[in-house]
Design a protein around this motif. Structure first.
Motif, short mmCIF file in Angstrom:
data_model
loop_
_atom_site.label_atom_id
_atom_site.label_comp_id
_atom_site.label_asym_id
_atom_site.label_seq_id
_atom_site.Cartn_x
_atom_site.Cartn_y
_atom_site.Cartn_z
N ILE A 157 12.92 -11.37 5.39
CA ILE A 157 12.67 -11.10 3.98
C ILE A 157 11.41 -10.27 3.80
N LEU A 158 10.32 -10.67 4.46
CA LEU A 158 9.07 -9.92 4.34
C LEU A 158 9.22 -8.50 4.87
N ASN A 159 9.97 -8.36 5.96
CA ASN A 159 10.21 -7.02 6.51
C ASN A 159 11.02 -6.16 5.55
N ASN A 160 12.01 -6.77 4.90
CA ASN A 160 12.81 -6.02 3.92
C ASN A 160 11.99 -5.60 2.72
N ILE A 161 11.12 -6.49 2.23
CA ILE A 161 10.27 -6.15 1.09
C ILE A 161 9.36 -4.97 1.42
N ASN A 162 8.71 -5.04 2.57
CA ASN A 162 7.83 -3.94 2.97
C ASN A 162 8.61 -2.65 3.18
N LYS A 163 9.84 -2.78 3.71
CA LYS A 163 10.64 -1.59 3.95
C LYS A 163 11.11 -0.96 2.63
N ILE A 171 5.54 12.60 7.01
CA ILE A 171 5.96 12.37 8.40
C ILE A 171 5.59 10.96 8.85
N ILE A 172 4.37 10.52 8.52
CA ILE A 172 3.93 9.18 8.92
C ILE A 172 4.79 8.10 8.27
N GLN A 173 5.03 8.22 6.96
CA GLN A 173 5.84 7.22 6.28
C GLN A 173 7.27 7.21 6.80
N ALA A 174 7.84 8.39 7.03
CA ALA A 174 9.20 8.46 7.54
C ALA A 174 9.29 7.86 8.94
N SER A 175 8.31 8.11 9.79
CA SER A 175 8.31 7.54 11.14
C SER A 175 8.22 6.03 11.10
N MET A 176 7.35 5.51 10.24
CA MET A 176 7.23 4.06 10.11
C MET A 176 8.54 3.44 9.63
N LEU A 177 9.18 4.09 8.67
CA LEU A 177 10.43 3.56 8.13
C LEU A 177 11.54 3.57 9.17
N VAL A 178 11.66 4.66 9.93
CA VAL A 178 12.70 4.75 10.96
C VAL A 178 12.46 3.71 12.06
N ASP A 198 1.66 4.56 -5.43
CA ASP A 198 0.95 4.02 -4.26
C ASP A 198 0.12 2.80 -4.62
N LEU A 199 -0.55 2.86 -5.78
CA LEU A 199 -1.36 1.72 -6.20
C LEU A 199 -0.50 0.49 -6.47
N LEU A 200 0.61 0.67 -7.18
CA LEU A 200 1.48 -0.46 -7.49
C LEU A 200 2.15 -1.01 -6.23
N ILE A 201 2.50 -0.14 -5.29
CA ILE A 201 3.12 -0.60 -4.05
C ILE A 201 2.12 -1.43 -3.24
N CYS A 202 0.87 -0.98 -3.18
CA CYS A 202 -0.15 -1.77 -2.47
C CYS A 202 -0.35 -3.13 -3.13
N LEU A 203 -0.46 -3.14 -4.46
CA LEU A 203 -0.64 -4.41 -5.17
C LEU A 203 0.58 -5.31 -5.01
N ALA A 204 1.79 -4.71 -5.10
CA ALA A 204 3.01 -5.52 -4.95
C ALA A 204 3.13 -6.09 -3.55
N SER A 205 2.75 -5.29 -2.54
CA SER A 205 2.82 -5.78 -1.16
C SER A 205 1.89 -6.97 -0.96
N TYR A 249 10.59 3.44 -1.28
CA TYR A 249 10.31 3.95 -2.63
C TYR A 249 9.09 4.86 -2.60
N GLY A 250 8.05 4.46 -1.86
CA GLY A 250 6.87 5.31 -1.75
C GLY A 250 7.18 6.62 -1.06
N LEU A 251 8.06 6.59 -0.05
CA LEU A 251 8.44 7.82 0.65
C LEU A 251 9.22 8.74 -0.27
N ILE A 252 10.09 8.18 -1.09
CA ILE A 252 10.84 9.01 -2.05
C ILE A 252 9.88 9.71 -3.00
N THR A 253 8.92 8.98 -3.52
CA THR A 253 7.95 9.58 -4.44
C THR A 253 7.09 10.62 -3.73
N THR A 254 6.71 10.35 -2.48
CA THR A 254 5.87 11.30 -1.74
C THR A 254 6.62 12.59 -1.44
#
Length: 663
Positions: free
Chosen positions: A598-604, A229-236, A652-659, A609-614
């Motif tokens: 660009i930075l907003n798109n990368i984070n989004k 729910i938190i990830q989906a709310s942030m994404l929307v 989650d670990l790779l997404i944090c490191l990539a961000s 991808y993290g939301l899909i996995t979750t």
């Protein structure tokens, strides 16, 4: 007897009474005496439709092994904690036929006394075997049983053995008339004492091994749902805030988000069936092809057909054949039928042609992959030292991979030193260059100055460095199939980037397409199964952990096995995500506004991808919780949950490191 039951709908293997209960029929040429049948009170008698009384008794499945062992006169299985079933044991004539007991016996026993004596003796051996198992389990198990419960079980066994010893001493000292009167009640008490011990331990084992902590499971599930729910709310919120100036485009993005979410839910809901878990690669490929066909259909309706859509659709066909080949590696030869795609390919091309292609195709694919990687490096990187090191390291790595494969053939059969170098040292060179590339790229990212570069140029450089650092190690671990899988991955990335560029031009919004992200996720799942992996513990490719090494070291081999298992399905796809998020066309916006976009798109994209996995992991948990009583819970559902849980942590670990790395 049956192995399990089934429902009226044909479901079998679940946890309902219709599925876990089955029938057992046993027959004896002589009916046990009424006196013996009178003590067997476990039957439940009812009247059927014809007015006849029908008695049906029940027994636990764990009692079957020891009961058959007792009837056959063979030792009880060590791992069995069951109890000899009295009804089946009474069907054997030798257990109740009267005879004199011992040389000093003064009278013959009646049938009931003979049966009770033999049943008490077999229960004595039965309890001794279970006691031996308890001692061994308590000494070796990490968790074991609660000390208080275990002490209670031991007290029951000690009292049963003391009663047995006392009854033997009393019987030997009494007269024949006294023995005739007391023996029946003593044996009945002894049987009850042994039954108390066996039933109590079975209850303890059942509570420790087959009972689930539903409260803890519920809390964990609620935490996962809260995370979704938190990830989906942030994404929307990020999506709406970025496209708030254009309502029509914003509604289009929400529509595509809904489509992507539907694809995720459909795939994850399939995990409720063990058959779909086995066919997860085919399901992911089907959904990926469905999204491609939908994209082609919309392009046709708009009259704006792009070649990338058809290339991506053709790529799905190759992926499907690759999944069939990958899944066939886990099957024994007799199960590959004549209509199997692998057999069809062999039939069309011929065995000799297929063998030649199997030898040449990996080398040709590796050459293409090396050429593409070197081309990208030469164009993307502008720092001289980093460019020189990565170009040289990449060339040496791919030459080492080719030399390693050549050493496994008969090409260097007469040159033992050269063959040993190719088998052992060449892979280690690849691992070393990959580790040095990661260290240098991290050092360059921390201390290097890239302020003068445009953000999209800097992200391309960082992505190219990471992909070139990881890809040789992953390819050599995947074996000869690696280059072909890498080409599919590169082609899919090219198609998605081009389609993303086209989508941005049509919508006039610099936002990432959620459908492209779910397609990239589905393609990663397909690549996992193409390489012969399964979401089961016997699906791990343990041989990959020993490429370049002959001796076992838990950290080294564990790391290589993890890279082989999750490299092509998690590491490379996540590190490639920023390429999908880059805005590939110039706008009238200022540089600082473009940088924010660009930075907003990368984070989004990373959040998508993290939301899909979750979501996938959460629905997997729900499916496993529902099917916790399923026949295949430990064979399929639990391993699937473990793989998804590890994949979620790694994602989650790779997404944090990539961000952090790309920001």
């Amino acid at each position: 007897m049956g192995d399990h039951g089934q429902t009226l709908n044909g479901d079998h293997g679940g946890g309902t009474a219709e599925e876990v209960e089955t029938s057992l029929f046993a027959w004896s040429p002589r009916t046990p005496p009424d006196a013996v049948l009178s003590v067997l009170d476990d039957s439940s008698c009812t009247v059927n439709l014809h007015g006849e009384e029908v008695c049906v008794s029940t027994m636990q499945q764990l009692d079957f092994a020891v009961t058959i062992s007792a009837l056959l006169g063979i030792p009880f299985p060590f791992g069995s904690i069951g109890r000899v079933n009295p009804e089946l044991y009474a069907l054997s004539i030798g257990t109740w036929v009267n005879q004199r007991r011992g040389t000093n016996a003064c009278t013959s026993q009646d049938d009931l006394e003979a049966w009770m004596g033999r049943y008490a003796e077999v229960l004595c051996v039965n309890c001794w075997q279970v006691k031996r198992y308890i001692d061994q389990y308590s000494a070796t198990s990490v968790i074991g049983f609660p000390s208080e419960d275990l002490q209670h079980i031991m007290d029951l066994y000690s009292r049963a053995q003391e009663n047995w010893s006392a009854s033997l001493i009393t019987s030997s000292s009494e007269t024949c008339s006294q023995e005739k009167v007391e023996k029946g009640s003593v044996l009945l008490q002894q049987i009850d004492a042994y039954n108390d011990f066996l039933k109590s331990f079975a209850k303890l084992a059942r509570s420790a091994w087959t009972e689930f902590d539903l409260w803890s499971m519920g809390i964990g599930l609620l935490l996962m749902m809260l995370s979704v729910i938190i990830q989906a709310s942030m994404l929307v919120n990020m999506t709406i805030s970025q496209s708030s100036d254009q309502k029509s485009s914003g509604s289009s993005i929400i529509h595509r988000l809904s489509l992507a979410f539907s694809l995720v839910v459909i795939r994850a809901a399939s995990f409720l069936s063990n058959s779909y878990i086995l066919a997860e690669g085919r399901v992911a490929n089907f959904l990926l092809a469905t999204s491609c066909i939908t994209s082609v259909w919309h392009s046709v309706l708009k009259g704006n057909i792009s070649i990338e859509n058809f290339v991506f659709l053709l790529l799905n066909i190759f992926t499907r054949f690759g999944i069939e080949v990958g899944m066939s590696k886990q099957l024994p030869a007799p199960t590959i039928t004549k209509d199997h795609p692998v057999s069809v390919i062999y039939k069309i091309l011929g065995a000799n042609s297929c063998n030649i292609l199997l030898e040449l195709f990996p080398i040709i694919s590796l050459a293409f992959v090396a050429y593409i990687m070197l081309k990208c490096l030469s164009r993307a990187i502008c720092q001289r030292f980093l460019k020189f090191f990565l170009l040289c390291g990449t060339m040496v790595s791919y030459l080492s991979i080719a030399f390693h494969w050549a050493s496994e053939t008969t090409l260097f059969a007469h040159a033992g030193t050269v063959q040993e170098f190719g088998r052992s040292l060449a892979p280690r060179i690849v691992y070393t260059i990959g580790g040095l590339s990661l260290a240098i790229s991290a050092f360059s990212r921390i201390f290097g100055s890239t302020v003068h570069l445009k953000l999209n140029k800097r992200i391309i450089i960082l992505s190219a460095v990471m992909l070139c650092s990881w890809s040789p190690t992953i390819l050599i671990l995947l074996g000869r199939q690696g280059p072909f899988v890498a080409l599919i991955c590169m082609t899919g990335a090219w198609c998605m980037i081009k389609l993303q560029q086209k989508h941005q031009r049509e919508t006039e919004l610099s936002v990432a397409d959620p459908v492209s992200v779910i397609q990239w996720s589905l393609l990663a799942v397909c690549l996992f199964y193409m390489t012969g992996h399964w979401c089961t513990f016997d699906g791990l490719r343990y041989g990959a952990a020993f490429i370049g090494f002959d001796h076992f070291h838990i950290i080294r081999q564990g790391l290589l096995l993890s890279i082989d298992t999750f490299g092509i399905s998690h590491v490379l796809p996540i590190l490639s995500l920023p390429l999908i998020a880059i805005v590939w066309y110039n706008t009238i916006s200022k540089d600082n506004e473009l940088k924010d976009v660009i930075l907003n798109n990368i984070n989004k994209v990373l959040l998508m991808y993290g939301l899909i996995t979750t979501i996938t992991a959460t629905l997997t948990i729900i499916c496993v919780a529902i099917q916790r009583r399923h026949l295949m819970v430990w064979g399929l559902f639990a391993p699937k949950y473990v793989f998804d849980a590890i994949g979620l942590l790694l994602t989650d670990l790779l997404i944090c490191l990539a961000s952090i790395y790309y920001s």
